[in-house]
Design a protein around this motif. Structure first.
Motif: not given
Length: 175
Positions: A62-67
């Protein structure tokens, strides 16, 4: 007993997904530049490929990162998975992050970063809109209080040990 000794210009320590991927892509790069081949790359692991974290990982891609720094890196990683889904045992099914109102700003920021780099996703805001979106996908959807949905069209999952074995095969094909 003395083992035959051979010098390797490149030694990768760790036969998990990261080490194997590094070895494979290094072999490709060496070959494409005429600087060597996979025979110049040695992968060392204390037990066997995938014996560590890669063998127990959940396999979510996935590409759901907060950074913010992670967005472009993860886009590149997802593209690698998409490049050979059969070998990597990768299943492109997308990824969803759902949340309550308190998570709207975070997921909106993630979506905006994804949009800037061309990562395919959709942001749905509002309880009625999220409910309609989810019921279109899952007719038995009944959750309440969900006001945000970040629906990644890219991403998915891979079977961890099958992926490791597939990557070992790709590495061996470069030797």
């Amino acid at each position: 007993m003395a083992l035959p000794y051979r010098q390797y210009p490149y030694v990768i320590v760790g036969g998990g997904i990261h080490g194997l991927s590094t070895a494979y892509h290094l072999a490709l790069e060496l070959s494409s530049r005429g600087l060597g081949s996979g025979r110049d790359v040695l992968v060392l692991d204390k037990t066997r490929p995938g014996a560590g974290a890669s063998g127990i990982a959940c396999g979510v891609v996935r590409n759901n990162y907060f950074q913010p720094a992670m967005s472009e890196l993860m886009q590149a990683c997802v593209e690698v998975w998409e490049s050979d889904p059969a070998a990597y045992h990768y299943n492109l099914v997308g990824y969803m992050a759902l949340g309550a109102a308190v998570q709207e700003s975070d997921l909106t920021a993630v979506y905006e970063r994804q949009e800037r780099i061309g990562y395919r996703s959709e942001l749905i805001l509002g309880e009625a809109a999220v409910d309609a979106h989810m019921k279109a996908l899952f007719p038995d959807w009944r959750a309440r209080g969900v006001t945000v949905c970040l629906h990644e069209k890219q991403g998915g999952f891979a079977f961890n040990m099958d992926s490791v074995r597939g990557l070992v095969g790709k590495c061996e094909s470069r030797a």
